[in-house]
Design a protein around this motif. Structure first.
Motif, PDB file in Angstrom:
ATOM      1  N   LEU A 202    -105.023 -50.753  66.128  1.00  0.00           N
ATOM      2  CA  LEU A 202    -103.676 -49.401  66.207  1.00  0.00           C
ATOM      3  C   LEU A 202    -102.659 -50.114  67.226  1.00  0.00           C
ATOM      4  N   LYS A 203    -101.389 -50.414  66.660  1.00  0.00           N
ATOM      5  CA  LYS A 203    -100.759 -50.969  67.907  1.00  0.00           C
ATOM      6  C   LYS A 203    -100.311 -49.619  68.898  1.00  0.00           C
ATOM      7  N   LYS A 204    -100.374 -49.433  70.443  1.00  0.00           N
ATOM      8  CA  LYS A 204     -99.271 -48.908  70.836  1.00  0.00           C
ATOM      9  C   LYS A 204     -97.879 -48.307  71.080  1.00  0.00           C
ATOM     10  N   LYS A 205     -97.474 -47.739  71.401  1.00  0.00           N
ATOM     11  CA  LYS A 205     -95.846 -47.848  71.282  1.00  0.00           C
ATOM     12  C   LYS A 205     -95.391 -49.023  71.956  1.00  0.00           C
ATOM     13  N   GLY A 206     -94.091 -49.413  71.999  1.00  0.00           N
ATOM     14  CA  GLY A 206     -93.790 -50.464  72.786  1.00  0.00           C
ATOM     15  C   GLY A 206     -92.223 -50.105  73.248  1.00  0.00           C
ATOM     16  N   ASP A 207     -92.106 -51.171  73.686  1.00  0.00           N
ATOM     17  CA  ASP A 207     -90.710 -50.577  74.197  1.00  0.00           C
ATOM     18  C   ASP A 207     -89.668 -52.227  73.460  1.00  0.00           C
ATOM     19  N   LEU A 208     -87.704 -51.639  73.233  1.00  0.00           N
ATOM     20  CA  LEU A 208     -87.325 -52.044  72.363  1.00  0.00           C
ATOM     21  C   LEU A 208     -86.495 -52.854  73.269  1.00  0.00           C
ATOM     22  N   TYR A 209     -86.239 -54.266  73.218  1.00  0.00           N
ATOM     23  CA  TYR A 209     -84.933 -55.037  74.306  1.00  0.00           C
ATOM     24  C   TYR A 209     -84.232 -55.283  72.987  1.00  0.00           C
ATOM     25  N   ILE A 210     -83.095 -54.532  73.158  1.00  0.00           N
ATOM     26  CA  ILE A 210     -81.597 -54.361  71.993  1.00  0.00           C
ATOM     27  C   ILE A 210     -80.373 -54.766  72.797  1.00  0.00           C
ATOM     28  N   GLY A 211     -80.289 -56.002  72.366  1.00  0.00           N
ATOM     29  CA  GLY A 211     -78.567 -56.336  72.247  1.00  0.00           C
ATOM     30  C   GLY A 211     -77.641 -56.181  70.824  1.00  0.00           C
ATOM     31  N   ILE A 212     -76.277 -55.593  71.844  1.00  0.00           N
ATOM     32  CA  ILE A 212     -75.067 -55.460  70.606  1.00  0.00           C
ATOM     33  C   ILE A 212     -74.205 -56.094  71.228  1.00  0.00           C
TER      34      ILE A 212
ATOM     35  N   SER B 119     -78.204 -43.962  76.029  1.00  0.00           N
ATOM     36  CA  SER B 119     -78.968 -42.759  76.519  1.00  0.00           C
ATOM     37  C   SER B 119     -79.865 -42.428  75.999  1.00  0.00           C
ATOM     38  N   ALA B 120     -80.432 -42.313  75.037  1.00  0.00           N
ATOM     39  CA  ALA B 120     -81.526 -41.850  74.223  1.00  0.00           C
ATOM     40  C   ALA B 120     -82.551 -42.335  73.755  1.00  0.00           C
ATOM     41  N   LEU B 121     -82.000 -44.027  73.932  1.00  0.00           N
ATOM     42  CA  LEU B 121     -82.994 -44.769  73.946  1.00  0.00           C
ATOM     43  C   LEU B 121     -83.051 -45.090  75.429  1.00  0.00           C
ATOM     44  N   VAL B 122     -82.158 -45.493  76.178  1.00  0.00           N
ATOM     45  CA  VAL B 122     -82.704 -45.160  77.917  1.00  0.00           C
ATOM     46  C   VAL B 122     -83.888 -45.197  77.914  1.00  0.00           C
ATOM     47  N   SER B 123     -83.492 -43.234  77.741  1.00  0.00           N
ATOM     48  CA  SER B 123     -84.623 -42.282  78.877  1.00  0.00           C
ATOM     49  C   SER B 123     -85.870 -42.415  77.538  1.00  0.00           C
ATOM     50  N   ASN B 124     -86.255 -43.173  76.560  1.00  0.00           N
ATOM     51  CA  ASN B 124     -87.394 -43.212  75.727  1.00  0.00           C
ATOM     52  C   ASN B 124     -87.955 -44.270  76.204  1.00  0.00           C
ATOM     53  N   GLY B 125     -87.153 -45.246  77.900  1.00  0.00           N
ATOM     54  CA  GLY B 125     -88.168 -46.527  77.808  1.00  0.00           C
ATOM     55  C   GLY B 125     -87.788 -47.619  77.061  1.00  0.00           C
ATOM     56  N   HIS B 126     -86.756 -47.518  75.972  1.00  0.00           N
ATOM     57  CA  HIS B 126     -85.997 -48.548  76.237  1.00  0.00           C
ATOM     58  C   HIS B 126     -84.978 -49.891  76.806  1.00  0.00           C
ATOM     59  N   ARG B 127     -84.879 -51.425  76.117  1.00  0.00           N
ATOM     60  CA  ARG B 127     -83.620 -51.443  77.170  1.00  0.00           C
ATOM     61  C   ARG B 127     -82.598 -51.746  75.851  1.00  0.00           C
ATOM     62  N   VAL B 128     -81.359 -51.699  76.687  1.00  0.00           N
ATOM     63  CA  VAL B 128     -80.212 -51.806  75.842  1.00  0.00           C
ATOM     64  C   VAL B 128     -78.841 -52.999  76.544  1.00  0.00           C
ATOM     65  N   MET B 129     -78.673 -53.910  75.819  1.00  0.00           N
ATOM     66  CA  MET B 129     -78.161 -54.964  76.480  1.00  0.00           C
ATOM     67  C   MET B 129     -76.891 -55.220  75.697  1.00  0.00           C
ATOM     68  N   ILE B 130     -75.507 -54.590  76.047  1.00  0.00           N
ATOM     69  CA  ILE B 130     -74.324 -54.421  75.202  1.00  0.00           C
ATOM     70  C   ILE B 130     -72.995 -55.825  75.894  1.00  0.00           C
TER      71      ILE B 130
ATOM     72  N   GLU C  94     -77.214 -52.552  79.508  1.00  0.00           N
ATOM     73  CA  GLU C  94     -76.492 -53.379  80.455  1.00  0.00           C
ATOM     74  C   GLU C  94     -75.219 -54.197  80.011  1.00  0.00           C
ATOM     75  N   VAL C  95     -74.239 -54.149  81.394  1.00  0.00           N
ATOM     76  CA  VAL C  95     -73.112 -54.688  80.038  1.00  0.00           C
ATOM     77  C   VAL C  95     -72.991 -56.387  80.806  1.00  0.00           C
TER      78      VAL C  95
END
Length: 399
Positions: free
Chosen positions: A23-33, A52-63, A84-85
């Motif tokens: 069973l896979k556990k929750k993973g962190d996402l690295y998202i590029g926009i 903000s919602a995604l970052v609060s859940n421990g994910h990273r967003v690069m735009i 991260e801009v």
């Protein structure tokens, strides 16, 4: 005996050693926009609130810097939301998950790393074989958000954008009727002692429904045409009032078009929208009448329609003004961006909760429906048939 045909090789049919699923556990996402580069595309797939919602859940967003400008979202808004801009386009495309509104170009696919997850629109009718070959060469897993289904079996992205297009069609017609835009000087409103504006809507789907809502709200008289009695009955029920409805009988349609001030085309087709209104019908319409052909992205349902854009919005045929811009929601980029973002965000959180895209697709049939590439293997039969490519059923790849 005839030879047995099996999709499996002889080696695959030999009994295998049993393996237990971990069973896979929750993973962190690295998202590029990345910033949208498509002609006149101003939408962005995530708003600062969604980031903000995604970052609060421990994910990273690069735009990419300026990605939200078309929808009036500043880099500062994204930065404060936790993203991260960056000005480096290649750096954005190097993320394991890429989010886009429009499908990436072949040059942009070159910037994507192998085994990346791409979530964007597919827009099959505008694609070329090179696009799919480029995705295959990078072994990309790709989801088309317009094919993703929800729990009720509907397409949430298509419906959301259709709602915007339907409402917008009436607002645009109202603008084009005014003197400022060279129209007849009619107001789309029910003013005491003044006959209301006559609106003909061809198609009783989501676009037709929201066009009807908006027209009624502004006080116009509407006539809706569709060959599906079920859709016409449903529309009457949703609007909560008796309106003029008819099947697509030429006699009734010709009469309605002669008297109308605005005609909305909202008919879909399998490969192309059917031509419902002929040139002769348009010739008999009022001078200064307005046609909004929302079906233009599938060829248009008016014979006189020609593709226009947000800079050159209209063309005139037989004294009738035609608005035939394929990408109507981009005209209201902020509203459309919020709408798309509301669809993307829950799916991204779900993918993370399920431990990755493989598990998410395995347990969510609606999400699997949006899959058209899995690790470089084409899994969509429509794409395969359209371009003459080989494909494998997703159910044989994902157990």
């Amino acid at each position: 005996m005839s030879k047995t045909i099996s999709p499996f090789t002889k080696a695959q049919l030999i009994p295998q050693e049993e393996t237990l699923e971990i069973l896979k556990k929750k993973g962190d996402l690295y998202i590029g926009i990345p910033k949208e580069t498509h002609f006149q595309e101003k939408r962005v797939c995530l708003t600062p609130d969604a980031v903000s919602a995604l970052v609060s859940n421990g994910h990273r967003v690069m735009i990419e810097s300026g990605a939200g400008e078309g929808a009036n979202f500043k880099d500062k808004d994204y930065s404060e939301a936790g993203a991260e801009v960056t000005n480096d386009t290649a750096k954005v495309y190097s993320n394991p998950i890429i989010l886009k509104v429009e499908p990436p170009s072949v040059d942009e696919i070159k910037l994507i790393n192998p085994q990346t997850l791409l979530i964007s629109a597919l827009q099959l009718k505008t694609q070329s074989k090179k696009y799919f070959e480029a995705l295959a060469s990078k072994r990309i897993t790709a989801l088309a958000f317009e094919f993703i289904k929800d729990e009720e079996g509907t397409y949430p992205a298509v419906r959301a954008l259709s709602e915007i297009a339907g409402t917008a069609s009436i607002l645009i017609a109202s603008e084009l009727l005014s003197n400022v835009n060279g129209g007849n000087g009619l107001m789309m409103g029910n003013i005491s002692g003044v006959p209301p504006t006559e609106v003909v809507i061809i198609g009783a789907g989501t676009v037709g429904e929201f066009a009807a809502r908006s027209a009624i709200g502004l006080g116009a008289n509407i006539k809706v045409f569709d060959n599906s009695l079920t859709k016409l009955r449903r529309l009457q029920s949703i609007l909560g009032r008796n309106i003029y409805t008819s099947t697509l009988q030429p006699k009734n349609l010709i009469k309605a078009l002669k008297r109308c001030d605005v005609a909305i085309g909202a008919v879909r087709g399998t490969n192309r929208a059917p031509i419902i209104v002929t040139e002769n019908m348009v010739r008999n319409m009022k001078t200064g009448a307005v046609i909004i052909d929302v079906s233009i992205d599938m060829g248009g349902c008016f014979e006189t329609s020609e593709v226009t854009n947000h800079d050159q919005q209209t063309h005139e045929v037989h004294g009738v003004k035609h608005y035939c811009v394929p990408n109507i929601p981009a005209r209201y980029s902020r509203t459309a961006s919020v709408s798309i973002s509301n669809i993307f965000t829950p799916y991204l959180l779900k993918i993370a909760e399920d431990g990755g895209i493989e598990n998410a697709i395995r347990f969510d049939k609606g999400l699997k429906n949006g899959l058209y590439f899995y690790h470089g293997i084409l899994t969509n039969r429509s794409v395969a048939d359209w371009f003459g490519l080989d494909y494998s059923d997703a159910n044989l790849l994902i157990f």
